[in-house]
Design an enzyme around this catalytic site. Structure first.
Site, PDB file in Angstrom:
ATOM      1  CG  HIS A   1      64.344  64.788  52.777  1.00  0.00           C
ATOM      2  ND1 HIS A   1      62.800  64.466  52.304  1.00  0.00           N
ATOM      3  CD2 HIS A   1      64.847  63.487  53.038  1.00  0.00           C
ATOM      4  CE1 HIS A   1      62.742  63.271  52.623  1.00  0.00           C
ATOM      5  NE2 HIS A   1      63.828  62.617  52.829  1.00  0.00           N
TER       6      HIS A   1
ATOM      7  CB  CYS B   1      59.763  64.975  52.989  1.00  0.00           C
ATOM      8  SG  CYS B   1      60.079  66.851  52.585  1.00  0.00           S
TER       9      CYS B   1
END
Length: 351
Positions: free
Chosen positions: A165, A89
């Site tokens: 994230h 990510c």
């Protein structure tokens, strides 16, 4: 989402991200960590190509469903790739900004990659990123050499509360977009003429942080900006040109404007030196990240044990730790703390 697939965790660090961008072959940009999302802070970093936001992932948030910007599907003007593999990510957030910029010099490798996948659907773009040997190799070159932390947990696992994230915010064709590889497509936050997106993005990020409990402070925000040395050198050249023109016109630079220009030129020289020193430090830190110190520590501990010194050092360390914890407990009691459970935890760790 598939397993880690040989993609390693990397730190949320501007030196790491800047090195990753350079390693892929992109020219003229770097990453800066920012501690405030007010316009004045972002103004000092202009031009800002996009923001990378790190937060604790907690799955889909029903409470936010009415506040979410609409998803655009199959917009050919937006490069969007779904994240199909764990641990990617951070790199995908960076690529979301780079590959949607009309002004960044992507370099040969990334230019060819963008051209190759331009007609792919979002999921296939994600697979293309995860299968790119160049991108994966550069990403993994910044992995910490830590034998105790290897892979990010799968979001569906019981330990998903520890999952963090990265997503990106960037202006594309006059609209502010949120690019999150875990979503089905890019979210359009509306028109942002000129650089007004810098005013719009702050409240959006703040609202996202406000969804968390008051004790949650683990957020990180970084900006992809033009190479700061290039920016400073360009400003310095402009000031020098203005000073030269002033001297030729007035026959002297002793005027107030001349003094101001000379002061700004010296400021730019100082900023360039600070940036060079920062990059030297970042390069050293990146090199240390890649080095595995565990064998060295093992040999040191082994040697101390063979000399009969290890147990003594352990006892001394326990004593210092216990004293520090007792002092901390005393300070809390002096401040009126009545957290009995917290005090019991202190005693437990002190044993």
């Amino acid at each position: 989402m598939s397993d880690s697939g040989n993609w390693c965790l990397i730190e949320s660090d501007p030196g790491v991200f800047s090195g990753l961008i350079k390693g892929i072959g992109v020219n003229g940009v770097q990453v800066e960590e920012i501690y405030s999302i007010d316009r004045e802070t972002l103004e000092d970093l202009k031009p800002v190509h996009g923001l990378i936001f790190l937060f604790k992932w907690q799955g889909r948030d029903p409470a936010a469903s009415g506040k979410l910007a609409p998803i655009e599907y199959d917009n050919p003007d937006v490069f969007f790739a779904q994240q199909v593999i764990n641990n990617a990510c951070a790199t995908q957030a960076i690529l979301s900004i780079l590959l949607n910029s009309a002004t960044i010099d992507l370099g040969e490798e990334l230019t060819n990659f963008k051209s190759f996948v331009s007609d792919f659907p979002a999921e296939l773009k994600g697979h293309a990123i995860s299968n790119s040997d160049v991108i994966r190799t550069v990403h993994n070159s910044f992995a910490r050499s830590d034998p105790f932390v290897n892979d990010m947990h799968d979001p569906s696992s019981k330990e998903s509360e520890d999952l963090f994230h990265f997503i990106a915010y960037t202006p594309i064709n006059g609209n502010l977009y949120e690019l999150d590889g875990l979503q089905e497509g890019p979210r359009n936050h509306g028109p942002c003429p000129g650089d007004s997106w810098l005013d719009q993005v702050g409240p959006i990020i703040q609202e996202r942080m406000d969804r968390y409990a008051g004790g949650e402070i683990r957020f990180n925000l970084m900006a992809v900006v033009d190479d700061r040395i290039n920016v400073y050198e360009s400003k310095m050249a402009e000031y020098q040109s203005q000073l030269k023109a002033l001297q030729e016109k007035e026959g002297s630079d002793g005027l107030e404007i001349g003094s101001w220009l000379r002061s700004e030129i010296e400021n730019m020289k100082g900023d360039i030196q600070k940036e060079q020193e920062k990059r030297t430090k970042q390069a050293r830190e990146n090199k240390l990240r890649r080095h595995n110190f565990v064998p060295l520590i093992y040999e040191i501990l082994k040697g101390l044990a063979q000399e009969g010194k290890l147990s003594t050092l352990i006892d001394e360390g326990k004593g210092r730790a216990k004293a520090e914890l007792e002092n901390a407990k005393a300070r809390k009691q002096a401040q009126g703390s009545t957290a009995t459970g917290e005090d019991e935890d202190v005693d437990m760790y002190a044993d």
